[in-house]
Design a protein around this motif. Structure first.
Motif, PDB file in Angstrom:
ATOM      1  N   GLU A 201      -4.911   2.340  13.821  1.00 56.62           N
ATOM      2  CA  GLU A 201      -6.295   2.699  13.939  1.00 56.62           C
ATOM      3  C   GLU A 201      -6.937   2.530  12.750  1.00 56.62           C
ATOM      4  OE1 GLU A 201      -8.424   6.820  15.387  1.00 56.62           O
ATOM      5  OE2 GLU A 201      -7.068   5.748  16.730  1.00 56.62           O
ATOM      6  N   HIS A 202      -6.332   3.069  11.573  1.00 46.27           N
ATOM      7  CA  HIS A 202      -7.278   3.463  10.399  1.00 46.27           C
ATOM      8  C   HIS A 202      -7.042   2.504   9.397  1.00 46.27           C
ATOM      9  CE1 HIS A 202      -8.901   7.485  11.313  1.00 46.27           C
ATOM     10  NE2 HIS A 202      -7.919   7.797  11.965  1.00 46.27           N
ATOM     11  N   LEU A 203      -5.645   1.721   9.339  1.00 46.55           N
ATOM     12  CA  LEU A 203      -5.242   1.017   8.162  1.00 46.55           C
ATOM     13  C   LEU A 203      -4.891  -0.483   8.804  1.00 46.55           C
ATOM     14  CD1 LEU A 203      -2.842   3.345   6.251  1.00 46.55           C
ATOM     15  CD2 LEU A 203      -5.424   2.677   5.939  1.00 46.55           C
ATOM     16  N   GLY A 204      -4.741  -0.600   9.946  1.00 53.04           N
ATOM     17  CA  GLY A 204      -4.581  -1.954  10.640  1.00 53.04           C
ATOM     18  C   GLY A 204      -3.311  -2.490  10.052  1.00 53.04           C
ATOM     19  N   LEU A 205      -2.211  -1.891  10.111  1.00 57.75           N
ATOM     20  CA  LEU A 205      -0.917  -2.337   9.618  1.00 57.75           C
ATOM     21  C   LEU A 205      -0.337  -3.192  10.563  1.00 57.75           C
ATOM     22  CD1 LEU A 205       0.301   0.891   7.669  1.00 57.75           C
ATOM     23  CD2 LEU A 205      -0.730  -0.972   6.918  1.00 57.75           C
ATOM     24  N   GLY A 206      -0.865  -3.992  11.244  1.00 59.89           N
ATOM     25  CA  GLY A 206      -0.342  -4.953  12.133  1.00 59.89           C
ATOM     26  C   GLY A 206       0.484  -4.109  13.282  1.00 59.89           C
ATOM     27  N   VAL A 207       1.486  -5.110  14.017  1.00 55.81           N
ATOM     28  CA  VAL A 207       2.109  -4.503  15.143  1.00 55.81           C
ATOM     29  C   VAL A 207       3.160  -3.737  14.597  1.00 55.81           C
ATOM     30  CG1 VAL A 207       3.581  -5.080  17.261  1.00 55.81           C
ATOM     31  CG2 VAL A 207       1.374  -6.073  16.721  1.00 55.81           C
ATOM     32  N   LEU A 208       3.427  -2.383  14.737  1.00 56.12           N
ATOM     33  CA  LEU A 208       4.708  -1.643  14.141  1.00 56.12           C
ATOM     34  C   LEU A 208       5.558  -1.210  15.581  1.00 56.12           C
ATOM     35  CD1 LEU A 208       2.361   0.595  12.095  1.00 56.12           C
ATOM     36  CD2 LEU A 208       3.726  -1.067  11.199  1.00 56.12           C
TER      37      LEU A 208
ATOM     38  N   THR B 158       4.345  -4.307   4.195  1.00 59.72           N
ATOM     39  CA  THR B 158       3.099  -4.139   3.651  1.00 59.72           C
ATOM     40  C   THR B 158       3.025  -2.721   3.104  1.00 59.72           C
ATOM     41  OG1 THR B 158       1.799  -3.345   5.603  1.00 59.72           O
ATOM     42  CG2 THR B 158       1.966  -5.958   5.010  1.00 59.72           C
ATOM     43  N   CYS B 159       3.747  -1.863   3.169  1.00 64.07           N
ATOM     44  CA  CYS B 159       3.534  -0.426   2.513  1.00 64.07           C
ATOM     45  C   CYS B 159       4.884   0.277   2.050  1.00 64.07           C
ATOM     46  CB  CYS B 159       2.674   0.366   3.628  1.00 64.07           C
ATOM     47  SG  CYS B 159       3.721   0.899   5.156  1.00 64.07           S
ATOM     48  N   GLU B 160       4.645   1.080   1.298  1.00 63.02           N
ATOM     49  CA  GLU B 160       5.537   2.032   0.971  1.00 63.02           C
ATOM     50  C   GLU B 160       5.259   3.410   1.372  1.00 63.02           C
ATOM     51  OE1 GLU B 160       6.791   2.255  -3.368  1.00 63.02           O
ATOM     52  OE2 GLU B 160       6.040   0.171  -3.402  1.00 63.02           O
ATOM     53  N   ALA B 161       6.051   4.394   1.819  1.00 63.90           N
ATOM     54  CA  ALA B 161       5.712   5.557   2.328  1.00 63.90           C
ATOM     55  C   ALA B 161       6.447   6.735   1.623  1.00 63.90           C
ATOM     56  CB  ALA B 161       5.957   5.746   3.798  1.00 63.90           C
ATOM     57  N   ARG B 162       5.858   7.914   1.458  1.00 65.73           N
ATOM     58  CA  ARG B 162       6.406   9.078   0.870  1.00 65.73           C
ATOM     59  C   ARG B 162       5.903   9.985   1.747  1.00 65.73           C
ATOM     60  NH1 ARG B 162       6.581   8.355  -5.682  1.00 65.73           N
ATOM     61  NH2 ARG B 162       7.738   6.612  -5.647  1.00 65.73           N
ATOM     62  N   SER B 163       6.650  11.572   1.648  1.00 60.45           N
ATOM     63  CA  SER B 163       5.887  12.417   2.354  1.00 60.45           C
ATOM     64  C   SER B 163       6.090  13.828   1.613  1.00 60.45           C
ATOM     65  CB  SER B 163       6.536  12.725   3.899  1.00 60.45           C
ATOM     66  OG  SER B 163       7.986  12.929   3.655  1.00 60.45           O
ATOM     67  N   ALA B 164       5.084  14.647   2.158  1.00 58.23           N
ATOM     68  CA  ALA B 164       5.504  16.207   1.404  1.00 58.23           C
ATOM     69  C   ALA B 164       4.753  17.271   2.257  1.00 58.23           C
ATOM     70  CB  ALA B 164       4.832  15.902   0.083  1.00 58.23           C
TER      71      ALA B 164
ATOM     72  N   THR C 221       0.916  -1.263  -0.031  1.00 64.56           N
ATOM     73  CA  THR C 221      -0.094  -0.014  -0.034  1.00 64.56           C
ATOM     74  C   THR C 221       0.915   1.091  -0.013  1.00 64.56           C
ATOM     75  OG1 THR C 221      -1.667  -1.085   1.256  1.00 64.56           O
ATOM     76  CG2 THR C 221      -1.905   1.270   1.438  1.00 64.56           C
ATOM     77  N   LYS C 222       0.493   2.144  -0.956  1.00 66.07           N
ATOM     78  CA  LYS C 222       1.369   3.394  -1.040  1.00 66.07           C
ATOM     79  C   LYS C 222       0.832   4.547  -0.034  1.00 66.07           C
ATOM     80  CE  LYS C 222       2.691   2.234  -5.706  1.00 66.07           C
ATOM     81  NZ  LYS C 222       2.477   2.302  -6.968  1.00 66.07           N
ATOM     82  N   LEU C 223       1.553   5.036   0.897  1.00 63.43           N
ATOM     83  CA  LEU C 223       1.022   5.898   1.909  1.00 63.43           C
ATOM     84  C   LEU C 223       1.786   7.112   1.626  1.00 63.43           C
ATOM     85  CD1 LEU C 223       1.325   3.795   5.263  1.00 63.43           C
ATOM     86  CD2 LEU C 223      -0.707   3.855   3.569  1.00 63.43           C
TER      87      LEU C 223
ATOM     88  N   ALA D 260       7.025  10.167   9.611  1.00 63.61           N
ATOM     89  CA  ALA D 260       6.029   9.191   9.345  1.00 63.61           C
ATOM     90  C   ALA D 260       6.563   8.315   8.120  1.00 63.61           C
ATOM     91  CB  ALA D 260       4.652   9.681   8.802  1.00 63.61           C
ATOM     92  N   GLU D 261       7.190   9.219   7.174  1.00 65.72           N
ATOM     93  CA  GLU D 261       7.761   8.401   6.161  1.00 65.72           C
ATOM     94  C   GLU D 261       8.879   7.470   6.542  1.00 65.72           C
ATOM     95  OE1 GLU D 261      10.544   9.364   2.031  1.00 65.72           O
ATOM     96  OE2 GLU D 261       9.610  10.896   3.106  1.00 65.72           O
ATOM     97  N   ARG D 262       9.822   7.882   7.410  1.00 64.02           N
ATOM     98  CA  ARG D 262      10.817   7.070   7.769  1.00 64.02           C
ATOM     99  C   ARG D 262      10.345   5.808   8.460  1.00 64.02           C
ATOM    100  NH1 ARG D 262      13.072  10.444   4.935  1.00 64.02           N
ATOM    101  NH2 ARG D 262      15.265  11.370   5.623  1.00 64.02           N
ATOM    102  N   LEU D 263       9.253   6.161   9.644  1.00 68.50           N
ATOM    103  CA  LEU D 263       8.602   5.148  10.208  1.00 68.50           C
ATOM    104  C   LEU D 263       7.992   4.012   9.419  1.00 68.50           C
ATOM    105  CD1 LEU D 263       6.591   6.357  13.250  1.00 68.50           C
ATOM    106  CD2 LEU D 263       8.731   5.218  13.382  1.00 68.50           C
ATOM    107  N   PHE D 264       7.377   4.212   8.303  1.00 74.71           N
ATOM    108  CA  PHE D 264       6.658   3.325   7.629  1.00 74.71           C
ATOM    109  C   PHE D 264       7.101   2.810   6.187  1.00 74.71           C
ATOM    110  CE2 PHE D 264       3.543   5.431  10.437  1.00 74.71           C
ATOM    111  CZ  PHE D 264       3.188   4.360  11.056  1.00 74.71           C
ATOM    112  N   ASP D 265       8.228   3.542   5.715  1.00 72.70           N
ATOM    113  CA  ASP D 265       8.848   3.110   4.455  1.00 72.70           C
ATOM    114  C   ASP D 265       9.266   1.567   4.564  1.00 72.70           C
ATOM    115  OD1 ASP D 265       9.034   3.678   1.797  1.00 72.70           O
ATOM    116  OD2 ASP D 265      11.095   3.854   1.849  1.00 72.70           O
ATOM    117  N   ASN D 266       9.741   1.157   5.585  1.00 75.87           N
ATOM    118  CA  ASN D 266      10.352  -0.224   5.569  1.00 75.87           C
ATOM    119  C   ASN D 266       9.457  -1.200   6.171  1.00 75.87           C
ATOM    120  OD1 ASN D 266      12.692   0.370   4.579  1.00 75.87           O
ATOM    121  ND2 ASN D 266      13.310   1.436   6.664  1.00 75.87           N
TER     122      ASN D 266
END
Length: 117
Positions: free
Chosen positions: A110-117, A33-39, A8-10, A24-30
Motif C-alpha cells: 500500500e505504501h511502497l508498491g513493491l509488486g506482488v509479494l 527490490t529491497c533489503e530489510a533489517r529490523s530493530a 531500497t533499504k527498509l 517483516a525483515e524475514r519476509l522482505f529481505d529476499n
C-alpha cells in the motif's frame, strides 16, 4: 550519483524486535527490490535500534505511532529527510504468524508498491 538499480533499504521497527519487525525483515529481505533489517525501541529488544540503523535505511517502517515518537525523541537528527511509515500493526502476533505476514505484505505494498509479494 545513486545507482537506480540499488535495492531500497527498509528498516522495520517494533518494541522488542522479536515478532513483528523480525517477521517483516524475514519476509522482505529476499525481495528482489529491497533489503530489510529490523530493530526494537525497548531496552530489552533483541536488536536495539541505533542511529546507524536509521542512517542505513531509505525508509523506516514502524508498527505503531509510539515507535515514531520514540525514534523522533531519541534520534531526531538521524531521521532528517527519512520517510517514516506507520504500518498500524498491533502487538498481538507471534513470529511469522500468517495473519501478520498478510498484514505486512498488504501495508507495505500500500505504501511502497513493491509488486506482488
Amino acid at each position: 550519483m545513486p545507482d537506480s538499480f540499488a535495492p531500497t533499504k527498509l528498516l522495520f521497527i517494533c518494541s522488542q524486535n522479536r515478532w513483528r519487525s523480525l517477521t517483516a525483515e524475514r519476509l522482505f529481505d529476499n525481495h528482489p527490490t529491497c533489503e530489510a533489517r529490523s530493530a526494537g525501541t525497548e531496552p530489552g529488544a533483541r536488536v536495539r535500534v541505533t542511529a546507524g540503523h536509521l542512517g542505513w535505511a531509505d525508509v523506516v517502517l514502524v508498527m505503531e505511532r509510539k515507535h515514531t515518537d520514540i525514534l523522533r525523541q531519541k534520534f531526531g537528527d538521524a531521521l532528517e529527510g527519512k520517510r517514516i511509515i506507520n504500518l498500524r500493526i498491533p502487538d498481538k502476533f507471534q513470529f511469522m504468524d500468517h495473519i501478520l505476514q498478510d498484514l505486512l505484505r498488504e501495508r507495505v505494498r500500500e505504501h511502497l508498491g513493491l509488486g506482488v509479494l
